[in-house]
Design an enzyme around this catalytic site. Structure first.
Site, PDB file in Angstrom:
ATOM      1  CG  ASP A  86      -3.322   7.144   1.612  1.00  0.00           C
ATOM      2  OD1 ASP A  86      -4.252   6.326   1.654  1.00  0.00           O
ATOM      3  OD2 ASP A  86      -2.128   6.822   1.535  1.00  0.00           O
TER       4      ASP A  86
ATOM      5  CB  SER B 236      -0.974  -0.040   1.175  1.00  0.00           C
ATOM      6  OG  SER B 236      -1.940   0.966   1.089  1.00  0.00           O
TER       7      SER B 236
ATOM      8  CG  HIS C 288      -5.691  -0.389  -1.449  1.00  0.00           C
ATOM      9  ND1 HIS C 288      -5.562  -1.572  -0.772  1.00  0.00           N
ATOM     10  CD2 HIS C 288      -4.861   0.492  -0.826  1.00  0.00           C
ATOM     11  CE1 HIS C 288      -4.698  -1.415   0.219  1.00  0.00           C
ATOM     12  NE2 HIS C 288      -4.256  -0.182   0.197  1.00  0.00           N
TER      13      HIS C 288
END
Length: 234
Positions: A137, A122, A159
């Site tokens: 984010d 990630s 993701h």
């Protein structure tokens, strides 16, 4: 020879932490007795100590000990002497801010490029790219520089989610956001779905895992790459 594994996620739905990657990691970290864990991304605000302990318990299953980079009075020395690295997920803005504030981004890059194995998941994978501009984010802090290690000549969107035609959600899709990025940037972007990773061995870069990866280039229709495919953009 670079030895890098950049995964979309640490944990598949319903599975234990790093469980899907452990068979791969046993070979990836072959001959390594201890890794340095970089906990700065702090998912959910977890403490550095608690995050490191979670990782320590997981790596104990494959006989590798773990030390958190935050525990060293001289982190630059710890990086210079490390046998291997793992940078976990969380908030990419925070991770990048901390690495730049501590003047560690370039130090880490040079060590990894010398052949020391580097695992990212990630946010830890995002910093393997050219810059952090394709993170999902929130900007909870402001890094001094968006530049990351550049271990690969592209960025990762971890993701990665495909548009859901049955959803009533009216927000932008990941593909829409990446198209917006390419209005102002030429850097290729690889959308990594859960269960997929990028593998770097020397100059060879391939897509790996259980899912196709989605490739975004400026001015080109996005396309799919199956696991095991080479990644070349020139």
């Amino acid at each position: 020879m670079k030895n890098v594994l950049l995964a979309s996620t640490s944990t598949l739905y319903g599975a234990e932490y790093l469980a899907y990657l452990l068979p791969e990691l046993s070979a990836f970290f072959a001959g390594v007795s201890e890794i340095i864990f970089i906990p700065f991304a702090r998912p959910g605000g977890i403490s550095h100590d608690d995050y490191t302990e979670k990782v320590r318990q997981t790596f104990a299953a494959i006989g590798i000990s773990v030390r958190g980079l935050h525990t060293f009075p001289e982190p630059e020395t710890a990086i210079a002497e490390a046998e291997g690295f793992f940078t976990g997920g969380g908030n990419t803005f925070l991770l990048v801010q901390q690495l730049h504030n501590l003047n560690l981004m370039e130090v880490l890059k040079q060590k990894v490029e010398s052949g020391v194995p580097y695992l990212g998941t990630s946010a830890g994978s995002n910093i393997g790219g050219v810059n952090m501009k394709n993170t999902n984010d929130m900007p909870i802090v402001y890094p001094s520089d968006f530049t990351t290690m550049g271990l690969i000549p592209f960025n990762i969107n971890a993701h990665y989610l495909d548009p859901d035609p049955t959803s009533t959600h009216n927000g932008e899709t990941r593909e829409t956001r990446i198209k917006e990025f390419h209005v102002f940037n030429d850097t290729p972007v690889v959308g990594l779905r859960e269960g997929s990773w990028i593998r770097v061995k020397g100059e060879a870069i391939t897509t790996e895992g259980s899912k196709n990866s989605r490739i975004f280039l400026t001015g080109t229709v996005p396309y799919e790459l199956a696991p095991g495919s080479p990644l070349k953009f020139s």
